[in-house]
Design a protein around this motif. Structure first.
Motif, PDB file in Angstrom:
ATOM      1  N   TRP A 174      -2.510  -1.425   8.188  1.00  0.00           N
ATOM      2  CA  TRP A 174      -1.883  -2.813   7.916  1.00  0.00           C
ATOM      3  C   TRP A 174      -1.475  -3.266   8.978  1.00  0.00           C
ATOM      4  CZ3 TRP A 174      -6.434  -2.327   5.709  1.00  0.00           C
ATOM      5  CH2 TRP A 174      -6.502  -3.487   4.531  1.00  0.00           C
ATOM      6  N   VAL A 205      -9.959   5.074   7.909  1.00  0.00           N
ATOM      7  CA  VAL A 205     -10.862   4.251   7.028  1.00  0.00           C
ATOM      8  C   VAL A 205     -11.752   4.404   5.861  1.00  0.00           C
ATOM      9  CG1 VAL A 205     -12.341   2.265   7.126  1.00  0.00           C
ATOM     10  CG2 VAL A 205     -10.909   2.819   9.121  1.00  0.00           C
ATOM     11  N   HIS A 236       0.870  -1.660   0.334  1.00  0.00           N
ATOM     12  CA  HIS A 236      -0.083  -0.121  -0.163  1.00  0.00           C
ATOM     13  C   HIS A 236       1.287   1.396   0.570  1.00  0.00           C
ATOM     14  CE1 HIS A 236      -3.394  -2.124   0.346  1.00  0.00           C
ATOM     15  NE2 HIS A 236      -3.203  -2.626   1.496  1.00  0.00           N
ATOM     16  N   ILE A 239      -9.697   6.262   2.928  1.00  0.00           N
ATOM     17  CA  ILE A 239      -9.535   5.560   2.248  1.00  0.00           C
ATOM     18  C   ILE A 239      -9.970   5.707   0.507  1.00  0.00           C
ATOM     19  CG2 ILE A 239      -8.479   2.773   1.170  1.00  0.00           C
ATOM     20  CD1 ILE A 239      -8.349   2.991   4.447  1.00  0.00           C
ATOM     21  N   ARG A 286      -0.821   4.333  -0.822  1.00  0.00           N
ATOM     22  CA  ARG A 286      -2.061   4.148  -0.478  1.00  0.00           C
ATOM     23  C   ARG A 286      -1.646   4.547   1.814  1.00  0.00           C
ATOM     24  NH1 ARG A 286      -6.624   2.867  -3.178  1.00  0.00           N
ATOM     25  NH2 ARG A 286      -7.351   1.583  -1.665  1.00  0.00           N
ATOM     26  N   GLN A 336      -3.994   3.223   4.379  1.00  0.00           N
ATOM     27  CA  GLN A 336      -4.152   1.990   4.658  1.00  0.00           C
ATOM     28  C   GLN A 336      -2.761   1.547   4.492  1.00  0.00           C
ATOM     29  OE1 GLN A 336      -6.076   0.311   1.109  1.00  0.00           O
ATOM     30  NE2 GLN A 336      -6.687  -1.662   2.130  1.00  0.00           N
TER      31      GLN A 336
END
Length: 357
Positions: A35, A134, A23, A137, A28, A31
Protein backbone atom coordinates in the motif's frame (compact mmCIF):
# COMPACT_ATOMS: atom_id res chain seq x y z
CA UNK A 1 -1.74 -10.56 23.23
CA UNK A 2 -4.08 -7.56 23.00
CA UNK A 3 -7.00 -7.94 20.63
CA UNK A 4 -7.10 -5.69 17.58
CA UNK A 5 -9.92 -3.16 17.36
CA UNK A 6 -12.10 -2.66 14.30
CA UNK A 7 -12.53 1.01 15.26
CA UNK A 8 -8.77 1.58 15.50
CA UNK A 9 -8.24 -0.18 12.19
CA UNK A 10 -10.81 2.05 10.48
CA UNK A 11 -9.28 5.21 12.00
CA UNK A 12 -5.84 4.21 10.75
CA UNK A 13 -7.38 3.35 7.39
CA UNK A 14 -8.96 6.80 7.21
CA UNK A 15 -5.92 8.86 8.24
CA UNK A 16 -3.03 6.66 7.08
CA UNK A 17 -4.57 4.10 4.79
CA UNK A 18 -2.63 5.24 1.72
CA UNK A 19 0.55 4.41 3.65
CA UNK A 20 -0.79 1.06 4.84
CA UNK A 21 -0.94 1.97 8.53
CA UNK A 22 -4.06 -0.13 9.16
CA UNK A 23 -2.34 -3.18 7.69
CA UNK A 24 0.74 -2.53 9.81
CA UNK A 25 -1.49 -2.34 12.90
CA UNK A 26 -3.04 -5.71 11.99
CA UNK A 27 0.32 -7.40 11.43
CA UNK A 28 -0.08 -7.55 7.64
CA UNK A 29 3.33 -6.03 6.97
CA UNK A 30 3.64 -7.18 3.36
CA UNK A 31 0.32 -5.58 2.49
CA UNK A 32 1.31 -2.44 4.39
CA UNK A 33 4.46 -2.15 2.25
CA UNK A 34 2.48 -2.74 -0.95
CA UNK A 35 0.00 0.00 0.00
CA UNK A 36 2.89 2.35 0.76
CA UNK A 37 4.71 1.83 -2.54
CA UNK A 38 1.54 1.94 -4.66
CA UNK A 39 -0.19 4.84 -2.84
CA UNK A 40 -2.98 2.82 -1.32
CA UNK A 41 -3.12 -0.06 -3.77
CA UNK A 42 -2.71 1.84 -7.02
CA UNK A 43 -3.93 5.35 -6.37
CA UNK A 44 -6.38 4.33 -3.66
CA UNK A 45 -8.20 1.43 -5.36
CA UNK A 46 -7.06 -1.06 -2.72
CA UNK A 47 -7.64 1.52 -0.01
CA UNK A 48 -11.29 1.87 -1.03
CA UNK A 49 -11.69 -1.91 -1.26
CA UNK A 50 -10.46 -2.24 2.34
CA UNK A 51 -13.64 -0.55 3.58
CA UNK A 52 -15.44 -3.86 3.19
CA UNK A 53 -12.59 -6.14 4.27
CA UNK A 54 -11.29 -4.53 7.47
CA UNK A 55 -13.66 -6.51 9.77
CA UNK A 56 -12.39 -9.72 8.14
CA UNK A 57 -8.76 -8.61 8.53
CA UNK A 58 -9.34 -7.82 12.21
CA UNK A 59 -11.00 -11.22 12.77
CA UNK A 60 -8.00 -12.86 11.09
CA UNK A 61 -5.54 -10.95 13.28
CA UNK A 62 -7.49 -11.89 16.43
CA UNK A 63 -7.91 -15.55 15.39
CA UNK A 64 -11.62 -15.05 15.84
CA UNK A 65 -13.46 -18.35 16.34
CA UNK A 66 -16.04 -17.73 13.59
CA UNK A 67 -13.29 -16.71 11.16
CA UNK A 68 -11.28 -19.85 11.93
CA UNK A 69 -14.35 -22.06 11.37
CA UNK A 70 -14.87 -20.57 7.92
CA UNK A 71 -11.18 -20.97 7.16
CA UNK A 72 -11.21 -24.64 8.22
CA UNK A 73 -14.21 -25.23 5.94
CA UNK A 74 -12.20 -23.80 3.05
CA UNK A 75 -9.29 -26.11 3.89
CA UNK A 76 -11.61 -29.14 3.83
CA UNK A 77 -13.24 -28.10 0.58
CA UNK A 78 -10.05 -27.12 -1.30
CA UNK A 79 -6.65 -28.80 -1.13
CA UNK A 80 -5.09 -25.51 -2.24
CA UNK A 81 -6.45 -21.96 -2.40
CA UNK A 82 -8.85 -21.54 -5.33
CA UNK A 83 -8.06 -19.11 -8.11
CA UNK A 84 -8.72 -15.49 -7.13
CA UNK A 85 -9.02 -12.90 -9.89
CA UNK A 86 -8.21 -10.03 -7.52
CA UNK A 87 -5.10 -11.69 -6.15
CA UNK A 88 -3.89 -12.76 -9.60
CA UNK A 89 -4.32 -9.25 -11.00
CA UNK A 90 -2.56 -7.90 -7.91
CA UNK A 91 0.41 -10.23 -8.53
CA UNK A 92 0.67 -9.16 -12.18
CA UNK A 93 0.34 -5.44 -11.44
CA UNK A 94 2.86 -5.34 -8.57
CA UNK A 95 5.29 -7.56 -10.49
CA UNK A 96 5.04 -5.23 -13.49
CA UNK A 97 5.65 -2.18 -11.29
CA UNK A 98 8.66 -3.60 -9.45
CA UNK A 99 10.35 -5.01 -12.54
CA UNK A 100 9.76 -1.67 -14.31
CA UNK A 101 11.35 0.23 -11.41
CA UNK A 102 14.42 -2.01 -11.62
CA UNK A 103 14.76 -1.25 -15.34
CA UNK A 104 14.18 2.47 -14.83
CA UNK A 105 16.91 2.61 -12.17
CA UNK A 106 19.58 1.36 -14.59
CA UNK A 107 21.62 4.27 -16.07
CA UNK A 108 20.90 4.72 -19.78
CA UNK A 109 24.37 6.14 -20.45
CA UNK A 110 27.76 4.96 -19.32
CA UNK A 111 28.75 5.91 -15.78
CA UNK A 112 32.48 6.00 -14.92
CA UNK A 113 33.12 4.44 -18.32
CA UNK A 114 30.96 1.38 -17.54
CA UNK A 115 27.83 0.29 -19.40
CA UNK A 116 25.36 -0.81 -16.72
CA UNK A 117 22.75 -2.38 -19.01
CA UNK A 118 23.76 -5.84 -17.79
CA UNK A 119 21.82 -5.02 -14.60
CA UNK A 120 18.65 -5.79 -16.57
CA UNK A 121 19.23 -9.35 -15.44
CA UNK A 122 17.69 -8.30 -12.11
CA UNK A 123 14.34 -7.27 -13.64
CA UNK A 124 12.95 -10.86 -13.45
CA UNK A 125 13.96 -10.91 -9.77
CA UNK A 126 11.88 -7.77 -9.16
CA UNK A 127 9.00 -9.44 -11.01
CA UNK A 128 9.20 -12.63 -8.94
CA UNK A 129 9.42 -10.69 -5.68
CA UNK A 130 6.24 -8.81 -6.61
CA UNK A 131 4.38 -12.05 -7.38
CA UNK A 132 5.68 -13.74 -4.23
CA UNK A 133 4.84 -10.80 -1.94
CA UNK A 134 1.22 -10.57 -3.12
CA UNK A 135 0.91 -14.36 -3.09
CA UNK A 136 1.95 -14.56 0.56
CA UNK A 137 -0.61 -12.12 1.95
CA UNK A 138 -3.09 -13.43 4.50
CA UNK A 139 -3.76 -17.17 4.82
CA UNK A 140 -2.12 -18.07 1.51
CA UNK A 141 1.55 -18.70 0.89
CA UNK A 142 4.08 -20.16 -1.53
CA UNK A 143 7.77 -20.27 -2.36
CA UNK A 144 9.34 -17.83 -4.77
CA UNK A 145 11.09 -20.42 -6.93
CA UNK A 146 8.36 -21.17 -9.50
CA UNK A 147 7.68 -17.46 -10.00
CA UNK A 148 11.42 -16.78 -10.29
CA UNK A 149 12.00 -19.61 -12.77
CA UNK A 150 9.11 -18.51 -14.99
CA UNK A 151 10.30 -14.89 -14.93
CA UNK A 152 13.84 -15.80 -15.98
CA UNK A 153 12.51 -18.22 -18.63
CA UNK A 154 11.05 -15.22 -20.48
CA UNK A 155 14.26 -13.17 -20.27
CA UNK A 156 15.60 -14.35 -23.67
CA UNK A 157 12.52 -12.82 -25.31
CA UNK A 158 13.86 -9.39 -24.43
CA UNK A 159 17.58 -10.08 -24.51
CA UNK A 160 17.83 -12.02 -27.78
CA UNK A 161 14.51 -11.90 -29.66
CA UNK A 162 14.19 -8.11 -29.37
CA UNK A 163 10.63 -8.12 -28.05
CA UNK A 164 9.34 -4.66 -27.10
CA UNK A 165 10.09 -3.93 -23.44
CA UNK A 166 6.48 -3.33 -22.40
CA UNK A 167 5.32 -6.53 -24.14
CA UNK A 168 8.13 -8.49 -22.52
CA UNK A 169 7.21 -7.17 -19.07
CA UNK A 170 3.58 -8.13 -19.64
CA UNK A 171 4.50 -11.67 -20.75
CA UNK A 172 7.00 -12.08 -17.91
CA UNK A 173 4.70 -10.91 -15.14
CA UNK A 174 1.77 -13.00 -16.43
CA UNK A 175 3.90 -16.16 -16.71
CA UNK A 176 5.45 -15.61 -13.30
CA UNK A 177 2.06 -15.08 -11.63
CA UNK A 178 0.58 -18.10 -13.42
CA UNK A 179 3.48 -20.33 -12.36
CA UNK A 180 3.11 -19.26 -8.74
CA UNK A 181 -0.66 -19.74 -8.80
CA UNK A 182 -0.52 -23.19 -10.36
CA UNK A 183 2.61 -24.69 -8.81
CA UNK A 184 3.53 -22.86 -5.63
CA UNK A 185 0.38 -21.59 -3.97
CA UNK A 186 -0.86 -23.38 -0.85
CA UNK A 187 -2.68 -22.73 2.39
CA UNK A 188 -0.87 -21.17 5.34
CA UNK A 189 -1.85 -23.88 7.81
CA UNK A 190 0.43 -22.75 10.63
CA UNK A 191 0.48 -19.05 11.63
CA UNK A 192 3.82 -17.37 11.05
CA UNK A 193 6.10 -16.73 13.98
CA UNK A 194 5.34 -13.37 15.58
CA UNK A 195 8.15 -10.84 15.22
CA UNK A 196 8.86 -7.98 17.59
CA UNK A 197 7.75 -4.52 16.52
CA UNK A 198 11.34 -3.16 16.24
CA UNK A 199 12.27 -6.08 13.97
CA UNK A 200 9.18 -5.59 11.82
CA UNK A 201 9.80 -1.87 11.48
CA UNK A 202 13.48 -2.45 10.65
CA UNK A 203 12.55 -4.84 7.85
CA UNK A 204 9.98 -2.40 6.48
CA UNK A 205 12.52 0.43 6.67
CA UNK A 206 15.05 -1.61 4.67
CA UNK A 207 12.45 -2.48 2.02
CA UNK A 208 11.34 1.15 1.74
CA UNK A 209 14.96 2.31 1.51
CA UNK A 210 15.70 -0.13 -1.32
CA UNK A 211 12.56 0.89 -3.20
CA UNK A 212 13.30 4.62 -2.81
CA UNK A 213 16.94 4.12 -3.81
CA UNK A 214 15.79 2.57 -7.10
CA UNK A 215 13.61 5.60 -7.82
CA UNK A 216 16.47 7.85 -6.73
CA UNK A 217 18.78 6.13 -9.20
CA UNK A 218 16.24 6.68 -11.97
CA UNK A 219 15.86 10.40 -11.25
CA UNK A 220 19.59 10.97 -10.78
CA UNK A 221 20.93 9.06 -13.79
CA UNK A 222 18.01 9.18 -16.25
CA UNK A 223 15.94 12.18 -15.16
CA UNK A 224 15.98 15.48 -17.01
CA UNK A 225 15.20 19.08 -16.12
CA UNK A 226 14.23 21.76 -18.65
CA UNK A 227 15.94 25.15 -18.47
CA UNK A 228 14.47 28.54 -19.38
CA UNK A 229 15.43 28.05 -23.03
CA UNK A 230 13.66 24.69 -23.28
CA UNK A 231 16.84 22.59 -23.32
CA UNK A 232 16.91 19.30 -21.40
CA UNK A 233 19.68 18.90 -18.83
CA UNK A 234 20.39 15.58 -17.07
CA UNK A 235 19.62 15.85 -13.36
CA UNK A 236 23.04 14.38 -12.49
CA UNK A 237 24.72 17.26 -14.36
CA UNK A 238 22.33 19.83 -12.90
CA UNK A 239 23.10 18.66 -9.35
CA UNK A 240 26.84 18.72 -10.03
CA UNK A 241 26.70 22.27 -11.38
CA UNK A 242 24.35 23.38 -8.59
CA UNK A 243 27.09 22.91 -5.99
CA UNK A 244 29.37 25.24 -7.94
CA UNK A 245 26.65 27.80 -8.69
CA UNK A 246 26.75 31.36 -7.27
CA UNK A 247 23.46 30.71 -5.46
CA UNK A 248 24.87 27.71 -3.56
CA UNK A 249 28.14 29.49 -2.83
CA UNK A 250 26.16 32.40 -1.36
CA UNK A 251 24.19 29.95 0.80
CA UNK A 252 27.42 28.34 1.97
CA UNK A 253 28.82 31.75 2.87
CA UNK A 254 25.61 32.62 4.71
CA UNK A 255 25.86 29.42 6.78
CA UNK A 256 29.50 30.14 7.51
CA UNK A 257 28.73 33.72 8.56
CA UNK A 258 25.89 32.49 10.77
CA UNK A 259 28.17 29.93 12.44
CA UNK A 260 30.88 32.56 13.02
CA UNK A 261 28.36 35.01 14.48
CA UNK A 262 26.98 32.30 16.78
CA UNK A 263 30.45 31.45 18.06
CA UNK A 264 30.99 35.10 18.99
CA UNK A 265 27.56 36.11 20.29
CA UNK A 266 25.79 32.88 21.23
CA UNK A 267 22.87 31.06 19.64
CA UNK A 268 20.16 33.12 21.36
CA UNK A 269 21.43 36.30 19.75
CA UNK A 270 21.95 34.46 16.46
CA UNK A 271 18.31 33.35 16.48
CA UNK A 272 17.22 36.97 16.94
CA UNK A 273 19.37 37.98 13.96
CA UNK A 274 17.87 35.20 11.83
CA UNK A 275 14.36 36.38 12.70
CA UNK A 276 15.25 39.98 11.86
CA UNK A 277 16.84 38.98 8.53
CA UNK A 278 13.73 37.03 7.59
CA UNK A 279 11.95 40.42 7.60
CA UNK A 280 8.82 39.26 9.48
CA UNK A 281 7.23 42.74 9.38
CA UNK A 282 8.16 43.44 5.76
CA UNK A 283 10.28 46.42 6.84
CA UNK A 284 13.30 45.63 4.65
CA UNK A 285 11.14 45.12 1.59
CA UNK A 286 9.25 48.35 2.32
CA UNK A 287 12.51 50.31 2.31
CA UNK A 288 13.31 48.68 -1.03
CA UNK A 289 9.92 49.55 -2.52
CA UNK A 290 10.20 53.19 -1.48
CA UNK A 291 13.82 53.31 -2.66
CA UNK A 292 15.20 54.72 0.60
CA UNK A 293 18.01 53.53 2.86
CA UNK A 294 17.29 51.40 5.92
CA UNK A 295 18.13 54.29 8.23
CA UNK A 296 15.87 56.83 6.49
CA UNK A 297 13.94 59.25 8.70
CA UNK A 298 10.15 59.62 8.68
CA UNK A 299 10.40 62.86 6.72
CA UNK A 300 12.58 61.20 4.04
CA UNK A 301 10.14 58.29 3.82
CA UNK A 302 7.15 60.64 3.49
CA UNK A 303 8.87 62.73 0.84
CA UNK A 304 9.77 59.67 -1.23
CA UNK A 305 6.28 58.19 -0.79
CA UNK A 306 4.66 61.37 -2.16
CA UNK A 307 7.00 61.45 -5.16
CA UNK A 308 6.42 57.80 -6.03
CA UNK A 309 2.67 58.10 -5.50
CA UNK A 310 2.52 60.94 -8.02
CA UNK A 311 4.72 59.02 -10.46
CA UNK A 312 2.68 55.79 -10.30
CA UNK A 313 -0.81 57.19 -9.81
CA UNK A 314 -3.19 55.14 -12.05
CA UNK A 315 -5.11 58.23 -13.17
CA UNK A 316 -2.06 59.39 -15.12
CA UNK A 317 -2.00 56.24 -17.27
CA UNK A 318 -4.32 55.79 -20.24
CA UNK A 319 -3.13 52.44 -21.65
CA UNK A 320 -5.22 49.61 -20.04
CA UNK A 321 -2.28 47.19 -19.64
CA UNK A 322 0.04 49.82 -18.21
CA UNK A 323 -2.79 51.11 -16.01
CA UNK A 324 -3.07 47.68 -14.34
CA UNK A 325 0.67 47.66 -13.69
CA UNK A 326 0.47 51.19 -12.27
CA UNK A 327 -2.38 50.18 -9.94
CA UNK A 328 -0.35 47.27 -8.56
CA UNK A 329 2.73 49.42 -8.10
CA UNK A 330 0.69 52.24 -6.51
CA UNK A 331 -0.84 49.80 -3.98
CA UNK A 332 2.60 48.38 -3.21
CA UNK A 333 3.90 51.90 -2.49
CA UNK A 334 0.97 52.66 -0.17
CA UNK A 335 1.44 49.40 1.75
CA UNK A 336 5.19 50.02 2.11
CA UNK A 337 4.56 53.53 3.46
CA UNK A 338 1.97 52.23 5.90
CA UNK A 339 4.33 49.50 7.18
CA UNK A 340 7.23 51.90 7.76
CA UNK A 341 5.04 54.58 9.34
CA UNK A 342 3.62 52.11 11.86
CA UNK A 343 7.07 50.77 12.71
CA UNK A 344 8.53 54.24 13.11
CA UNK A 345 5.62 55.30 15.31
CA UNK A 346 5.98 52.24 17.57
CA UNK A 347 9.68 52.90 17.99
CA UNK A 348 9.07 56.57 18.90
CA UNK A 349 6.57 55.54 21.57
CA UNK A 350 8.94 52.88 22.90
CA UNK A 351 11.82 55.35 23.05
CA UNK A 352 9.69 57.91 24.94
CA UNK A 353 8.73 55.29 27.51
CA UNK A 354 12.38 54.30 27.88
CA UNK A 355 13.39 57.95 28.42
CA UNK A 356 10.76 58.40 31.12
CA UNK A 357 11.89 55.27 32.91
Amino acid sequence: MAKKSVLTAYLLWLFGGFLGLHHLYLGRDAQAFLWWCTLGGYAGCGWLRDILHIPEYVADANNDESFLKKHIEKLRKHDKPPFSTNRFIGMVVVAYLWSSVVLLAIPEDEVSGINWHWLRIFAPLGCALGVWTVGNIGREMGTIWWALGAAYATFPLFQYLVVDESNWLTIMTFCSALAFDMKSKQWRRVPGKKKSLPRRLTLLFVCCAIYLSLWGSFFYFNGKVVDSEGDEVPISEAIHHFFTSPWWLDVQQSFYDTWTFAQQHGWAETWKQIIDLSDPHGELNAYKVLQVSNGASQSEITSKWRALSREWHPDKVKDPEKKLLAQEKFMEIQQAYEILSKIKNKRRIRNKISDVD
